[in-house]
Design a protein around this motif. Structure first.
Motif, PDB file in Angstrom:
ATOM      1  N   THR A   1      -0.316 -12.261 -11.768  1.00 12.70           N
ATOM      2  CA  THR A   1       1.223 -13.131 -11.129  1.00 12.70           C
ATOM      3  C   THR A   1       2.793 -12.246 -10.448  1.00 12.70           C
ATOM      4  O   THR A   1       3.556 -13.290 -10.166  1.00 12.70           O
ATOM      5  N   THR A   2       2.165 -10.924 -11.029  1.00 14.40           N
ATOM      6  CA  THR A   2       3.521 -10.289 -10.740  1.00 14.40           C
ATOM      7  C   THR A   2       3.480 -10.026  -8.745  1.00 14.40           C
ATOM      8  O   THR A   2       4.659  -9.928  -8.397  1.00 14.40           O
TER       9      THR A   2
ATOM     10  N   LEU B   1       5.050 -13.276  -7.482  1.00 12.31           N
ATOM     11  CA  LEU B   1       6.627 -12.993  -7.491  1.00 12.31           C
ATOM     12  C   LEU B   1       6.888 -12.467  -6.519  1.00 12.31           C
ATOM     13  O   LEU B   1       8.064 -12.776  -5.379  1.00 12.31           O
ATOM     14  N   GLU B   2       7.024 -11.299  -6.266  1.00 13.19           N
ATOM     15  CA  GLU B   2       6.827 -10.421  -4.927  1.00 13.19           C
ATOM     16  C   GLU B   2       6.497 -10.596  -3.684  1.00 13.19           C
ATOM     17  O   GLU B   2       7.772 -10.760  -2.549  1.00 13.19           O
TER      18      GLU B   2
ATOM     19  N   ARG C   1       6.623 -14.202  -3.028  1.00 15.84           N
ATOM     20  CA  ARG C   1       7.804 -14.888  -2.631  1.00 15.84           C
ATOM     21  C   ARG C   1       7.986 -14.881  -2.383  1.00 15.84           C
ATOM     22  O   ARG C   1       9.169 -15.306  -1.124  1.00 15.84           O
ATOM     23  N   ASP C   2       8.469 -13.803  -3.209  1.00 14.56           N
ATOM     24  CA  ASP C   2      10.940 -13.085  -2.738  1.00 14.56           C
ATOM     25  C   ASP C   2      10.457 -12.209  -1.758  1.00 14.56           C
ATOM     26  O   ASP C   2      11.596 -12.883  -1.038  1.00 14.56           O
TER      27      ASP C   2
ATOM     28  N   LYS D   1       4.208 -15.959   0.954  1.00 13.01           N
ATOM     29  CA  LYS D   1       4.327 -17.153  -0.192  1.00 13.01           C
ATOM     30  C   LYS D   1       2.503 -18.020  -0.217  1.00 13.01           C
ATOM     31  O   LYS D   1       2.309 -17.887  -1.363  1.00 13.01           O
TER      32      LYS D   1
END
Length: 87
Positions: free
Chosen positions: A56-57, A60-61, A63-64, A75
Motif C-alpha cells: 500500500t505504501t 501511494l508513492e 500515485r503521487d 499509477k
C-alpha cells in the motif's frame, strides 16, 4: 532554485523507472526487492510475498509520482487489478 527542482524531477523519474519492474509479477503483488542497477526484481528472502504495508505504501508513492510528473504510467502499473479481488 529552479535548477534544484529540475534536478529532483529528473531523479524522481529515474528512480520510478528503476522501480517499475517490482510490479511485473504473476500475482500482481509487487516484489519488495529491486536491484536499481540491473532493474531485476524478486520476492523478499524471508517469504514469497510482500507485506500489506509495503504494497500500500508503494502504491501511494507511485500515485503521487504520477501526479508530480504528469505521467500516469506509475499509477497504472502500481495499482493491482480489481479482478484480483473477485471471489
Amino acid at each position: 532554485m529552479i535548477q534544484v527542482k529540475v534536478g529532483l524531477y529528473i531523479l524522481q523519474i529515474d528512480l520510478g523507472d528503476r522501480l517499475l519492474p517490482a510490479f511485473q509479477t504473476r500475482s500482481n503483488i509487487p516484489y519488495s526487492d529491486v536491484n536499481l542497477l540491473t532493474h531485476a526484481a524478486h520476492p523478499p528472502r524471508w517469504g514469497p510475498d510482500s507485506s500489506v504495508s509495503e504494497v500500500t505504501t508503494i502504491q501511494l508513492e507511485f500515485r503521487d509520482l504520477s501526479y508530480t510528473t504528469s505521467n500516469n504510467k506509475y499509477k497504472v502499473n502500481s495499482f493491482m487489478s480489481p479482478l484480483m479481488f473477485r471471489i
